[in-house]
Design an enzyme around this catalytic site. Structure first.
Site, mmCIF file in Angstrom:
data_model
loop_
_atom_site.group_PDB
_atom_site.id
_atom_site.type_symbol
_atom_site.label_atom_id
_atom_site.label_comp_id
_atom_site.label_asym_id
_atom_site.label_seq_id
_atom_site.Cartn_x
_atom_site.Cartn_y
_atom_site.Cartn_z
ATOM 1 N N ARG A 94 41.527 34.445 41.535
ATOM 2 C CA ARG A 94 41.697 33.649 40.312
ATOM 3 C C ARG A 94 42.475 32.422 40.377
ATOM 4 O O ARG A 94 42.279 31.612 39.998
ATOM 5 C CB ARG A 94 41.828 34.638 39.154
ATOM 6 C CG ARG A 94 42.243 34.032 37.786
ATOM 7 C CD ARG A 94 42.800 34.727 36.872
ATOM 8 N NE ARG A 94 43.384 33.915 35.734
ATOM 9 C CZ ARG A 94 42.476 33.443 34.804
ATOM 10 N NH1 ARG A 94 41.321 33.671 35.112
ATOM 11 N NH2 ARG A 94 42.856 32.688 33.886
ATOM 12 N N ASP A 314 53.368 42.346 35.096
ATOM 13 C CA ASP A 314 53.082 42.492 36.384
ATOM 14 C C ASP A 314 53.913 44.025 36.940
ATOM 15 O O ASP A 314 53.619 44.407 37.997
ATOM 16 C CB ASP A 314 53.076 41.545 37.580
ATOM 17 C CG ASP A 314 52.211 40.454 36.996
ATOM 18 O OD1 ASP A 314 52.680 39.510 37.763
ATOM 19 O OD2 ASP A 314 51.355 40.683 36.535
ATOM 20 N N ARG A 406 46.552 42.260 49.093
ATOM 21 C CA ARG A 406 46.511 41.059 48.380
ATOM 22 C C ARG A 406 47.983 40.677 48.045
ATOM 23 O O ARG A 406 48.379 39.512 48.104
ATOM 24 C CB ARG A 406 45.808 41.093 47.006
ATOM 25 C CG ARG A 406 44.322 41.321 47.340
ATOM 26 C CD ARG A 406 43.488 40.886 46.047
ATOM 27 N NE ARG A 406 43.727 39.578 45.294
ATOM 28 C CZ ARG A 406 43.385 39.461 44.162
ATOM 29 N NH1 ARG A 406 42.553 40.134 43.597
ATOM 30 N NH2 ARG A 406 43.979 38.170 43.751
HETATM 31 C C1 EPZ Z 1 49.495 34.796 36.150
HETATM 32 O O1 EPZ Z 1 48.248 34.968 35.936
HETATM 33 C C2 EPZ Z 1 49.715 35.691 37.255
HETATM 34 N N1 EPZ Z 1 48.967 35.166 38.448
HETATM 35 C C3 EPZ Z 1 49.538 37.271 36.786
HETATM 36 O O2 EPZ Z 1 49.804 37.835 37.869
HETATM 37 C C4 EPZ Z 1 50.365 37.602 35.636
HETATM 38 O O3 EPZ Z 1 49.996 38.722 35.083
HETATM 39 C C5 EPZ Z 1 50.034 36.405 34.683
HETATM 40 O O4 EPZ Z 1 50.386 35.110 35.032
HETATM 41 C C6 EPZ Z 1 50.982 36.744 33.400
HETATM 42 O O5 EPZ Z 1 52.365 36.777 33.708
HETATM 43 C C7 EPZ Z 1 49.533 34.262 39.238
HETATM 44 O O6 EPZ Z 1 50.452 33.631 38.908
HETATM 45 C C8 EPZ Z 1 48.523 34.076 40.154
HETATM 46 P P1 EPZ Z 1 48.288 33.772 32.133
HETATM 47 P P2 EPZ Z 1 47.321 33.866 34.901
HETATM 48 O O7 EPZ Z 1 47.228 32.366 31.877
HETATM 49 O O8 EPZ Z 1 47.988 32.626 35.125
HETATM 50 C C9 EPZ Z 1 45.413 34.474 28.211
HETATM 51 C C10 EPZ Z 1 49.490 39.460 39.724
HETATM 52 O O9 EPZ Z 1 49.249 41.049 39.733
HETATM 53 N N2 EPZ Z 1 44.862 33.043 28.605
HETATM 54 O O10 EPZ Z 1 49.665 33.508 31.741
HETATM 55 O O11 EPZ Z 1 46.062 33.965 34.859
HETATM 56 C C11 EPZ Z 1 45.138 35.330 29.236
HETATM 57 O O12 EPZ Z 1 44.011 36.100 29.038
HETATM 58 C C12 EPZ Z 1 48.906 38.916 38.592
HETATM 59 O O13 EPZ Z 1 50.464 39.037 40.575
HETATM 60 C C13 EPZ Z 1 43.769 32.537 27.714
HETATM 61 O O14 EPZ Z 1 43.632 33.191 26.625
HETATM 62 O O15 EPZ Z 1 47.982 34.615 33.386
HETATM 63 C C14 EPZ Z 1 46.260 36.293 29.007
HETATM 64 O O16 EPZ Z 1 45.921 37.229 28.071
HETATM 65 C C15 EPZ Z 1 47.812 39.380 37.629
HETATM 66 N N3 EPZ Z 1 43.403 31.286 28.054
HETATM 67 C C16 EPZ Z 1 47.523 35.391 28.881
HETATM 68 O O17 EPZ Z 1 46.785 34.246 28.335
HETATM 69 C C17 EPZ Z 1 43.622 30.603 29.259
HETATM 70 O O18 EPZ Z 1 43.186 29.468 29.396
HETATM 71 C C18 EPZ Z 1 48.527 35.129 29.978
HETATM 72 O O19 EPZ Z 1 47.687 34.652 31.120
HETATM 73 C C19 EPZ Z 1 44.598 31.267 29.806
HETATM 74 C C20 EPZ Z 1 45.174 32.490 29.736
#
Ligand code: EPZ
Length: 428
Positions: A94, A314, A406
């Site tokens: 992702r 996480d 990963r």
């Molecule tokens: C980042 O993912 C991390 N990944 C994730 O780590 C981490 O769990 C997450 O942030 C939360 O801290 C990386 O940095 C590569 P978000 P990201 O956008 O950016 C919602 C791991 O295990 N949302 O902060 O994809 C989303 O569904 C991974 O290392 C929207 O609704 O997470 C979630 O409920 C897993 N619309 C919340 O926001 C959007 O456009 C936070 O997601 C984007 C997100």
């Protein structure tokens, strides 16, 4: 596919160095697209996800050199880039969606595959796309491809709110920040994510010549510049890896020192350990779990995951594994990814007493876990199963460990160095 075979019951003792943060190095690698100059990176972890991102950069024509296993990479994007990120690579990870912002800023357009969901639910990107539109881009989404096109004259600075119903978006904050650094005028990101991995990206972009103020706060201001240049950047330590090894020490009751980390990035987690009765000593760049008397049990401790500086999502699965052996009932509430409970069913197979209660899990501590075959699913759920196997009676076999590779660098050899009986085998 490899499996881990773990013989439980050993107290871990020793020191484990923390590597560079996966969730920082991935967007920083994408940021190399923003300049034709060379970006030199240090403290790069040797992870499957890093190899995937390097593959995408090479597909885009970037020259990537250096020994990833040695922690160093040098990246130089070409003068001309074909801004199309291939589905077969994007679908694997992702985070690759975060090449979109840099490609849009550098080339004025980009086509990137719409990222799939993952095992813990839908992962929308609406906030990313809202940010690009705020900067003046036209966004289209068809046939699984997101196409963005900057207006004539390039992106224009704007004010945009990046919050979601689940708090701020880490990925959207980084993606839109990378698009804004070359936009004409000032951009203000409201409701920006405050995670250390956002700050680290901002520091790398500033080293490249970007004008960014307020990273780490919910309001980030970006003055667009005409171009970015060469830089050298050291990736911050991985706070999630550090937290995972602290849980390993606390679960087994041994003395484990986690080195080369940043204790200040784990304040909410250290608070939870304190409440659970886990004694942890700290230095400037290390944390050491103190041994627990034989038979002494941990205090049940509720956690709710929140955006930084709250308890990180996480580390939720790892904490649940820890509370599975606490002396009482703990409530684990996931507020960021509501379905992030893939580890729950597998922990039940190991003898844990846990049940879902809406967006929470009720963890009733037991005296002992018993080894079994379990299935890894997402990266952090898999780590939780390995941790549980360290204390389960008998043998635990964790299948599909590619999930763990990963995000954790050679976890089995690091745990073995701490005294765990764990080995990697080819699944028959
Ligand atoms: C980042 O993912 C991390 N990944 C994730 O780590 C981490 O769990 C997450 O942030 C939360 O801290 C990386 O940095 C590569 P978000 P990201 O956008 O950016 C919602 C791991 O295990 N949302 O902060 O994809 C989303 O569904 C991974 O290392 C929207 O609704 O997470 C979630 O409920 C897993 N619309 C919340 O926001 C959007 O456009 C936070 O997601 C984007 C997100």
């Amino acid at each position: 596919m490899d499996i881990f075979v773990i013989e439980g019951g050993r107290r871990l003792e020793g020191r484990v160095p923390v590597v560079g943060a996966k969730n920082s190095v991935l967007p920083i690698l994408a940021a190399s697209i923003l300049t034709q100059e060379r970006l030199e990176l240090e403290n790069v972890p040797d992870l499957a996800d890093v190899r995937t991102m390097v593959g995408i950069l090479r597909e885009l024509g970037c020259d990537v050199s250096g020994e990833q296993s040695g922690g160093r990479l040098g990246i130089q994007a070409p003068a001309e880039i074909d801004p199309v990120a291939p589905w077969e690579l994007v679908r694997k990870m992702r985070a690759s969606f975060e090449v979109l912002g840099p490609l849009l800023a550098r080339c004025g357009r980009a086509d990137v595959s719409f990222p799939g969901g993952c095992v813990f639910g839908v992962r929308p990107v609406d906030v990313h796309l809202k940010g690009f539109e705020a900067l003046g881009a036209e966004v289209r989404h068809e046939a699984g491809i997101v196409s963005v096109l900057a207006p004539d004259g390039g992106l224009r600075g704007a004010e945009v709110f990046l919050g979601t119903p689940f708090g701020s978006s880490v990925g959207a904050t980084r993606n839109v920040m990378m698009a804004a650094v070359l936009a004409r005028g000032t951009t203000v990101l409201h409701g920006a994510a405050c995670e250390p991995e956002v700050v680290d990206l901002a520091e790398c972009l500033r080293a490249m010549g970007a004008q960014i103020h307020g990273a780490g706060s919910p309001r980030i201001e970006i003055e667009g510049v005409a171009s970015l240049g060469a830089a050298r950047h050291r990736v911050i330590p991985d706070r999630i890896e550090a937290g995972t090894y602290l849980v390993a020490g606390a679960l087994t009751g041994g003395r484990v020192r986690v080195e080369d980390c940043r204790p200040e990035d784990l304040s909410s987690v250290l608070d939870a350990f304190w409440k659970a009765g886990v004694s942890i000593e700290r230095g400037a760049d290390w944390l050491e779990v103190q041994p627990r008397e034989a038979g002494a049990r941990l205090r049940p401790t509720d956690i709710t995951t929140q955006p930084h500086p709250g308890f990180p999502t996480d580390l939720q699965a790892q904490w649940m594994a820890l509370m599975a052996l606490a002396d009482g009932v703990s409530i684990v509430t996931e507020r960021i990814f509501l379905d992030r409970y893939m580890h729950l069913a597998e922990l039940l197979r190991l003898g844990a007493h846990i049940r879902r209660q809406g967006s929470a899990a009720v963890v009733e501590g037991v005296q002992r876990l018993s080894g079994a075959s379990v299935m890894a699913s997402d990266l952090r759920a898999s780590a939780a199963l390995v941790l549980a196997g360290l204390v389960a009676d008998g043998e635990t076999r964790v299948h599909r460990v590619y999930h763990i590779d990963r995000g954790y660098e050679r976890i089995e050899s690091r745990l073995a160095n701490l005294g765990a009986r764990i080995r990697r085998e080819k699944a028959s």
